[in-house]
Design a protein around this motif. Structure first.
Motif, PDB file in Angstrom:
ATOM      1  N   THR A   1       0.962  -0.703   0.246  1.00  0.00           N
ATOM      2  CA  THR A   1      -0.243   0.322  -0.080  1.00  0.00           C
ATOM      3  C   THR A   1       0.887   0.842   0.103  1.00  0.00           C
ATOM      4  N   ASN A   2       0.124   2.779  -0.174  1.00  0.00           N
ATOM      5  CA  ASN A   2       1.086   3.942  -0.160  1.00  0.00           C
ATOM      6  C   ASN A   2       0.396   4.299   1.546  1.00  0.00           C
TER       7      ASN A   2
ATOM      8  N   VAL B   1       5.295  -0.515   1.963  1.00  0.00           N
ATOM      9  CA  VAL B   1       4.870   0.879   1.387  1.00  0.00           C
ATOM     10  C   VAL B   1       4.971   0.835  -0.880  1.00  0.00           C
ATOM     11  N   LYS B   2       4.578   0.731  -0.903  1.00  0.00           N
ATOM     12  CA  LYS B   2       4.659   0.238  -2.662  1.00  0.00           C
ATOM     13  C   LYS B   2       5.474   1.401  -3.054  1.00  0.00           C
ATOM     14  N   SER B   3       5.699   2.591  -2.653  1.00  0.00           N
ATOM     15  CA  SER B   3       6.926   3.703  -3.286  1.00  0.00           C
ATOM     16  C   SER B   3       7.533   3.522  -2.799  1.00  0.00           C
ATOM     17  N   ASN B   4       8.341   3.167  -1.892  1.00  0.00           N
ATOM     18  CA  ASN B   4       9.534   2.993  -1.253  1.00  0.00           C
ATOM     19  C   ASN B   4       9.889   1.034  -2.274  1.00  0.00           C
ATOM     20  N   THR B   5       8.806   0.749  -2.548  1.00  0.00           N
ATOM     21  CA  THR B   5       9.477  -0.851  -2.922  1.00  0.00           C
ATOM     22  C   THR B   5       9.792  -1.085  -4.238  1.00  0.00           C
TER      23      THR B   5
END
Lengths: 128, 739
Positions: free
Chosen positions: A82-83, A104-108
């Motif tokens: 998820t974000n 966290v999607k944006s960090n992965t």
């Protein structure tokens, strides 16, 4: 190879993750909200669930609670993807339902998610 | 001009002939004798003169009786010896009387006389006298002895008579001589004599008591300061005491018998005459104030009380006048009247001046009030003790207070301030409430409770009012910041939402890019590798920026969760170094640590790691060559982790901006190939998080061109500071949940 259920409302991301895992040789089923996700789960009995939290109709938190009440859904590993920043109340609810990871999607990157999926599916052997 | 003395003497000169003293009729025989005696015994009291008179007459009667009876004895040849004895006694009595008048010694004379009388009576008792009737003379003795010697000595004389008579009776029993009286006569005579004695004794006793009382009354009247005068119904003065003499100036001898009207001014004399007519009918008059003329002193005033004097038959025989000198009171009254008049003048002047001043003040106050009322800000003023003495309409309306009710109330009582969990809020509120004490201005956000009970966020500035460096009160200015709070909340929510929504497309960009770079879509052309890397890095920066903004907004909203637990710092430092070692290696910078031993800390480990990551990451950005080290410094209940680098350093002028939000720091980046990227939120977030956990982040030192040292303070496991921070975090979480 393990069967992945990907529950994600954003089409682009759904396609991206699907592509990545299929490239790696996984069988991937998708759903765009929680309701669909539950139907799919019963239909395909996946080995692992990748779950977004914020979705229309039925969000990830509700999905996870229902999943744990479904036959065959108590043990299946769930990776939250998820974000949404983890807030105390959401974490509390999630924690009760035993997710494997909270990413966290944006960090992965998809590559990193793949690593986690491999790790989890190695530990988990679906009941035969 | 007459002097008072000369005027008075001429006024009374013709009246002295009217005076008659002593008051008895001087033409009578008794009068002549009394006058003679009083002249003969000057300075002797009336009682003694009466005794002398009595002695004189009694002696004459005794002489006459003795001479007559003595001669009868001799002429009739009956008891010739007794006749001669009586003549001898007559001679002795006469001699004694002569002695008294010669020596003027009544005391001796009266005793000698009584002794002679006793002798005569005893002779008569033994001999019987003429016709055996001598015993009857005994009855004259008690009268003489009590009158001349008073009741006590009189009794002694009577006892002597009884004793000597009894002796004679005893002697007759032994046969020395025979008595001419029978036993019966002697006893009866003795009893009658006793009754007479008792009667005379009682009379003397009553007389003495009466005289004593009269003497006391006379002494009182004499010593009184007030004038006490008695008049007959014609206005003639009958008595005149010392007080009267003091007030009017005339002495008793001048005034007795004179008319009271003569010493009064005609108008008062007329009034007194009318009064006396009414006094005769039994009426009294009080506070009859008259002016009088003293012989020697100035004119004075006396207040008279006139009341009837009643005689034995309860009929009015005269008037008693008491008079009090009120001259001094009159003088005081006159002075008071003068002063009162002066005061009235002064007061009326002052009052009119005050009225003017009051009018000016009112005008000034009205001006001030309208000014204060016109201010948009809420304002409350208190006295030194915190009691409200002014509240403007804006403040009253906002807090739903009735100004008249809030007025004089204590600030604490009138306005309730919501206390948020934790010591800090308590301290801030107490500081706000005690500005008059610590004399410092306090400002900040508080939550007031309105009269209706609703919460009202306000921005308050409370300052002491100083007059000549003395605190006279405080002034509290505040404004409703509900809207600002709303805006802030919306802003935070908006940032959160936008950030979240930004993340999704960025996730897709980053994800696909990484897959392309990874070769998931076929081998990447070498020409494309560099631009793809740049796109990837830019995406990462963008994501980092969004993440920081999101985190900062969450910190401000208190939505960050802290899991406080005990952990080993050595392990954390190792992890950080491991994570950043590749980057350091890439830049040929050595990454060192002096943390070799376990150190147990108590905080949220992931946050501590994040902070260290941030600091070391910053150092990596701003260091071109050399080293970055993580050292530690143990203090009482905390550990300072020191992150030191040999980087470009920070100029002094930028120190203040370091921990601000979105502050871009002017670093000497000219030596650097490209300007390092940062959201400008890293240090802010790090410090906020460290402080939440009971620690801090601060700049230790920095020298441009040489390097920088930052410190992260984190509490040791089990320390008070750690426990306090944990409790505080728990309280805040509970509070947020309630909301």
């Amino acid at each position: 190879m393990a069967h992945i259920l990907l529950v994600e409302d954003d089409t682009t991301l759904r396609d991206m993750y699907k592509t990545k895992f299929e490239l790696e040789g996984y069988e991937v089923s998708t759903a765009s909200n929680g309701e669909e996700g539950l139907q799919q789960f019963s239909a395909v009995q996946p080995n692992i669930v990748l779950l977004d939290l914020i979705m229309p109709k039925m969000g990830g938190v509700d999905f996870l609670q229902k999943l744990r009440e479904t036959i065959g859904g108590q043990e299946v590993p769930v990776i939250i993807l998820t974000n949404l920043e983890p807030s105390p109340d959401i974490m509390q609810v999630l924690h009760r339902n035993n997710p494997a990871y909270y990413l966290v999607k944006s960090n992965t990157t998809p590559e990193e998610i793949l690593g986690k999926v491999k790790e989890v599916s190695d530990l988990y052997t679906p009941p035969s | 001009m007459h002097t008072p003395a000369s005027r008075t003497s001429s006024k009374f000169a013709h009246k002295r002939v009217l005076f008659s003293y002593p008051p008895e009729d001087s033409a009578s025989f008794w009068g002549i004798v009394t006058t003679f005696l009083s002249k003969h015994f000057p300075g002797v009291d009336r009682n003694t003169i009466n005794q002398a008179l009595f002695l004189f007459w009694f002696s004459l009667i005794a002489d006459a009786a003795l001479v007559i009876f003595g001669l009868v004895h001799i002429v009739t040849y009956d008891q010739i010896a007794l006749g001669f004895i009586k003549l001898v006694f007559a001679l002795l009595v006469t001699t004694n009387l002569w002695y008294v008048f010669q020596s003027k010694n009544i005391a001796v004379g009266k005793s000698v006389f009584l002794a002679l009388l006793l002798g005569v009576l005893l002779i008569l008792f033994v001999t019987g006298g003429l016709a055996q009737t001598g015993i009857l003379w005994f009855f004259s003795f008690p009268i003489a002895c009590f009158f001349l010697h008073g009741k006590r000595n009189g009794l002694w004389w009577m006892a002597s008579l009884y004793g000597l008579t009894s002796l004679c009776v005893l002697l007759s029993y032994v046969g020395l001589f025979s008595l001419p009286y029978t036993q019966l006569i002697i006893r009866q005579t003795g009893v009658i004599l006793l009754i007479i004695t008792i009667g005379i004794y009682i009379y003397e006793h009553t007389k003495e008591q009466g005289e004593k009382t009269a003497a006391q009354l006379a002494a009182i009247v004499e010593s009184a300061e007030d004038a006490i005068i008695s008049l007959d119904l014609h206005g003639r003065i009958v008595s005149w005491n010392k007080g009267a003499q003091y007030i009017f100036g005339y002495d008793e001898s001048e005034m007795l018998g004179n008319s009271m009207y003569n010493i009064l001014e005609s108008q008062y004399a007329g009034e007194l005459k009318k009064m006396l007519a009414k006094v005769a009918k039994g009426e009294s008059f009080k506070h009859f104030e008259i002016r009088y003329e003293h012989i020697k002193r100035k004119t004075g005033y006396v207040s008279l009380t006139v009341s009837p004097l009643k005689g034995m038959d309860n009929e009015v025989v005269g008037a008693a006048i008491t008079g009090r000198d009120i001259s001094y009171r009159k003088i005081l009254e006159a002075e008071v009247a003068t002063h009162t008049l002066q005061l009235e003048t002064i007061i009326s002047e002052r009052t009119s001046k005050l009225k003017d001043n009051l009018k000016e003040l009112k005008e000034a106050k009205a001006k001030e009030d309208s000014l204060l009322a016109g201010i948009g800000e809420c304002m409350i003023a208190t006295d030194r003790d915190g009691n409200i003495n002014y509240i403007n309409n804006v403040a009253a309306n906002l807090l739903h207070l009735v100004p008249s009710k809030a007025y004089r109330k204590h600030f604490d009582e009138a306005i309730q301030i919501v206390e948020e969990p934790g010591e800090e809020s308590k301290k801030r509120i107490s500081a706000l409430k005690s500005v008059t004490f610590h004399r410092k201005t306090v400002s900040g956000e508080f939550t007031f409770v309105t009269t209706g009970g609703s919460r009202l966020p306000v921005y308050v500035t409370a300052s002491p009012i100083l007059v000549n460096n003395r605190v006279t009160g405080s002034i509290i200015i505040f404004r409703d910041i509900t809207q600002e709070k709303e805006v802030e909340k919306i802003k935070t929510e908006l940032i959160s939402l936008v950030s979240h929504e930004l993340r999704t497309p960025m996730t897709a960009i980053k994800g696909y890019l990484s897959m392309i770079q990874h070769g998931d879509f076929g081998e990447v052309d070498t020409k494309l590798r560099k631009p793809l890397d740049q796109v990837y890095n830019s995406t990462d920066r963008l994501i980092a920026l969004v993440n920081d903004i999101l985190k900062a907004s969450r910190i401000e909203a208190g939505k960050i969760k802290y899991d406080i637990s005990v952990f080993d710092l050595k392990h954390t430092v190792e992890e950080v170094i491991a994570e950043l070692a590749p980057l350091a290696q890439q830049k040929s910078i050595s990454l060192l640590t002096s943390v070799k031993d376990s150190i147990q800390l108590e905080a949220d480990e992931s946050k501590v790691k994040e902070i260290l990551n941030n600091l070391v990451g910053n150092s990596l950005k701003f260091t071109l060559q050399g080293y970055i080290s993580i050292g530690i410094k143990k203090k009482d209940d905390v550990v300072d982790m020191l992150v030191t680098d040999s980087g470009v350093g920070i100029p002094d002028s930028e120190f203040d901006k370091l921990f601000g939000k979105f502050e871009s720091i002017e670093t000497p980046t000219d030596q650097m190939a490209e300007k390092p990227y940062g959201s400008g939120l890293g240090l802010y977030i790090s410090r906020e998080q460290a402080r939440k956990m009971g620690g801090d982040v601060y700049l230790v030192s920095s020298t441009p061109g040489q390097g920088t040292t930052f410190a992260v303070t984190i509490p040791l496991a089990g320390s008070q500071r750690a426990t306090k921070a944990k409790t505080q975090i728990e309280k805040e979480e509970q509070y947020l949940q309630k909301l």
